[in-house]
Motif scaffolding. Structure first.
Motif, short mmCIF file in Angstrom:
data_model
loop_
_atom_site.label_atom_id
_atom_site.label_comp_id
_atom_site.label_asym_id
_atom_site.label_seq_id
_atom_site.Cartn_x
_atom_site.Cartn_y
_atom_site.Cartn_z
N PHE A 33 2.69 -2.39 -1.99
CA PHE A 33 4.08 -2.31 -0.46
C PHE A 33 3.67 -1.31 0.22
O PHE A 33 4.31 -0.05 0.17
N ASP A 34 2.41 -1.02 1.72
CA ASP A 34 2.50 0.17 1.76
C ASP A 34 1.99 -0.78 3.44
O ASP A 34 1.44 0.04 4.62
N LEU B 96 -4.88 -0.55 -9.40
CA LEU B 96 -5.65 0.81 -8.78
C LEU B 96 -5.56 1.79 -7.68
O LEU B 96 -5.03 1.51 -7.37
N HIS B 97 -5.70 3.02 -8.28
CA HIS B 97 -5.54 4.43 -8.13
C HIS B 97 -6.62 5.64 -7.31
O HIS B 97 -7.31 5.44 -7.89
N ARG B 98 -6.34 5.74 -6.24
CA ARG B 98 -7.72 6.42 -5.97
C ARG B 98 -7.44 7.80 -6.47
O ARG B 98 -6.09 8.73 -6.08
N ILE B 99 -8.52 8.67 -7.24
CA ILE B 99 -8.26 9.96 -7.91
C ILE B 99 -8.43 11.05 -6.93
O ILE B 99 -8.02 12.21 -6.99
N ALA C 245 2.82 5.44 -2.07
CA ALA C 245 2.03 5.38 -3.11
C ALA C 245 2.95 5.51 -4.38
O ALA C 245 3.34 4.39 -4.83
N ARG C 246 4.19 6.11 -3.93
CA ARG C 246 4.87 5.93 -5.43
C ARG C 246 5.66 5.06 -5.14
O ARG C 246 6.30 4.54 -5.97
#
Length: 310
Positions: free
Chosen positions: A64-65, A98-101, A110-111
């Motif tokens: 969603f971005d 998945l999320h970039r650390i 992202a939120r």
């Protein structure tokens, strides 16, 4: 179509979180980005590979971005695929988010993506979710550990999901690591029905009444209210400029007013696009597919014509 040896796992997350890389590590094949039928229909792609005696199908879902796809498009694409799968009794084994650390803070997009993800899944599916962090090679161990702890404990991020059974894992950008994430879900030996599937297929509610749809709906309402305030302000300033015979300013404000009206109309169209039921989504998909096939056919004819002319 799937037999009991076919397992379906959705892969989600914002653009750039490493979905294509993750899928490539699992399948051992490079994931093509945006050509052929996919760029024509912007549909969901499925990538398959053999894992022990199971055939795993990874469902690559847009975030969603997406710069090229408004959130409503993304929601409709996901809702269509998931509703159709559920109707055919294809249940998901799980979802990998998945999320970039490397992201020091979770920005607005992202939120929002995470919030939409939680609403799409619903709390009953949280135990079938792996929250996998990526890009570990780009952070120091210390920073990585600290960020991971923050994601794990904060209710704004993964706290609630982990308490409801989601698992956090690190994806180290290699095949062993990617397959360990998949194995975690496979070894649970369960399937899950997502919130949006239950809402649209079983309860037959329209997209705008789903929990995910309501988030976008309230976004549209907020945006419309904002635009209305700006319009009112612009109109008042324009009257003033006309009274003071300031033609240049009046002209500039009139142009601004037009722009605001166009944005407001776009928001209205967004609200209308959300007003669909499952049957409407299937019909739209069908029309899109036919149109895309026609476009591809025209491209093929054009190529042949060019070759013939040579």
């Amino acid at each position: 179509d799937g037999s009991s040896n076919d397992l379906f796992i959705a892969v989600m997350g914002v653009t750039g979180s490493g979905k294509s890389t993750f899928i490539a590590r699992c399948t051992g094949q490079a994931v093509a980005v945006g050509h052929g039928l996919k760029s024509h229909t912007s549909e969901i792609e499925v990538y398959s590979f053999q894992y022990n005696d199971k055939r795993i199908h990874l469902i690559d879902t847009p975030g969603f971005d997406d710069t090229f796809k408004p959130d409503i498009e993304v929601l409709k694409t996901a809702a269509t695929w998931l509703s159709e799968a559920y109707q055919k009794d294809l249940l998901l084994t799980g979802i990998i988010y998945l999320h970039r650390i490397t992201d020091t803070r979770m920005g607005g997009t992202a939120r929002k993506d995470l919030m939409m993800f939680k609403k799409l899944c619903g709390e009953d599916s949280f135990s079938n979710v792996v929250l996998a962090t990526t890009h570990w090679e780009k952070v120091s161990a210390e920073d990585g550990d600290r960020r991971e702890a923050e994601l794990r404990t904060s209710t704004e991020f993964y706290g609630t999901m982990i308490r409801r059974g989601s698992t956090m894992m690190r994806h180290m950008d290699n095949a062993i690591s990617a397959k360990a994430v998949v194995a975690h879900l496979v070894n649970q030996h369960t399937t899950t029905v997502l919130n949006i599937q239950r809402e649209m297929v079983a309860d037959k509610v329209g997209l705008k009444e789903t929990e995910a749809g309501r988030v976008l709906q309230s976004d549209i309402i907020k945006r419309t209210e904002q635009l209305n305030r700006k319009l009112k302000d612009t109109e008042e300033r324009m009257k003033e400029a006309i009274n003071q015979k300031n033609d240049a300013l009046a002209k500039e404000l009139a142009e601004q007013e037009e722009e605001l009206k166009e944005l407001k109309a776009a928001a209205q169209r967004g609200a209308e696009q959300l007003d669909v039921k499952m049957e409407d989504l299937f019909r739209e998909k069908d029309e899109k597919f036919k149109k895309a096939m026609k476009e591809l056919e025209n491209e093929r004819k054009e190529k042949e014509r060019v070759i013939d002319e040579k």
